[in-house]
Design a protein around this motif. Structure first.
Motif, PDB file in Angstrom:
ATOM      1  N   ARG A   1       0.835  -1.218   0.000  1.00 53.66           N
ATOM      2  CA  ARG A   1       0.000   0.000   0.000  1.00 53.66           C
ATOM      3  C   ARG A   1       0.862   1.257   0.000  1.00 53.66           C
TER       4      ARG A   1
ATOM      5  N   GLU B   1       1.959   1.873  -3.461  1.00 54.34           N
ATOM      6  CA  GLU B   1       0.850   2.409  -4.257  1.00 54.34           C
ATOM      7  C   GLU B   1       0.667   3.900  -3.982  1.00 54.34           C
ATOM      8  N   LEU B   2       0.763   4.297  -2.713  1.00 53.41           N
ATOM      9  CA  LEU B   2       0.608   5.708  -2.367  1.00 53.41           C
ATOM     10  C   LEU B   2       1.729   6.548  -2.982  1.00 53.41           C
TER      11      LEU B   2
ATOM     12  N   ASP C   1       3.429   5.807  -5.701  1.00 58.82           N
ATOM     13  CA  ASP C   1       3.192   5.852  -7.144  1.00 58.82           C
ATOM     14  C   ASP C   1       2.117   6.872  -7.499  1.00 58.82           C
ATOM     15  N   GLU C   2       1.068   6.937  -6.698  1.00 56.22           N
ATOM     16  CA  GLU C   2       0.012   7.916  -6.954  1.00 56.22           C
ATOM     17  C   GLU C   2       0.556   9.331  -6.913  1.00 56.22           C
ATOM     18  N   ILE C   3       1.434   9.593  -5.969  1.00 52.20           N
ATOM     19  CA  ILE C   3       2.019  10.929  -5.842  1.00 52.20           C
ATOM     20  C   ILE C   3       2.994  11.197  -6.988  1.00 52.20           C
TER      21      ILE C   3
ATOM     22  N   ARG D   1       1.126  11.427 -10.618  1.00 48.32           N
ATOM     23  CA  ARG D   1      -0.025  12.307 -10.751  1.00 48.32           C
ATOM     24  C   ARG D   1       0.275  13.321 -11.849  1.00 48.32           C
TER      25      ARG D   1
END
Length: 117
Positions: free
Chosen positions: A58, A61-62, A64-66, A69
């Motif tokens: 997780r 994943e966080l 990667d999202e940042i 974006r």
């Protein structure tokens, strides 16, 4: 108990010992993933071996999202080739005289390299 009630009940309990969050006990989220909550540092340490694999996944994943974006579009619009926002600095984009469109310097460079092939 429905699945929604079960999720809500789990959300207010320590994932290690199961103690509920009440006025005098404040649960703290896992710093890396925010998926689980603990009543104390000892409970977090005790639960770490069970939680470590999920936590790492997780947390990645966080990150990667940042990292991936997409930036918000600028007032100049998007490059019609790569669809990325055009830079605010006009020196970092090129006006194509053939079609009167503004493209980013990256697409202009790629176009020049194709012309030399």
């Amino acid at each position: 108990m429905s699945s929604t009630d079960k999720i809500q009940a789990e959300a207010v309990c320590c994932d290690s010992c199961g103690i509920a969050e009440v006025d005098d006990i404040e649960l703290k989220n896992c710093d890396a993933c925010d998926l689980v909550r603990y009543c104390s540092d000892k409970c977090q340490e005790d639960h770490r071996p069970k939680h470590e694999a999920i936590c790492k996944k997780r947390a990645a994943e966080l990150r990667d999202e940042i990292l991936f974006r997409q930036p918000e579009s600028s007032h100049r619009g998007d490059c019609p080739i790569c669809f990325l926002p055009l830079p605010i600095d006009e020196m970092k984009s090129t006006l194509m005289v053939c079609c009167s469109k503004t493209i980013c310097n990256g697409c202009d460079y790629a176009n020049q390299m194709r012309e030399f092939e």
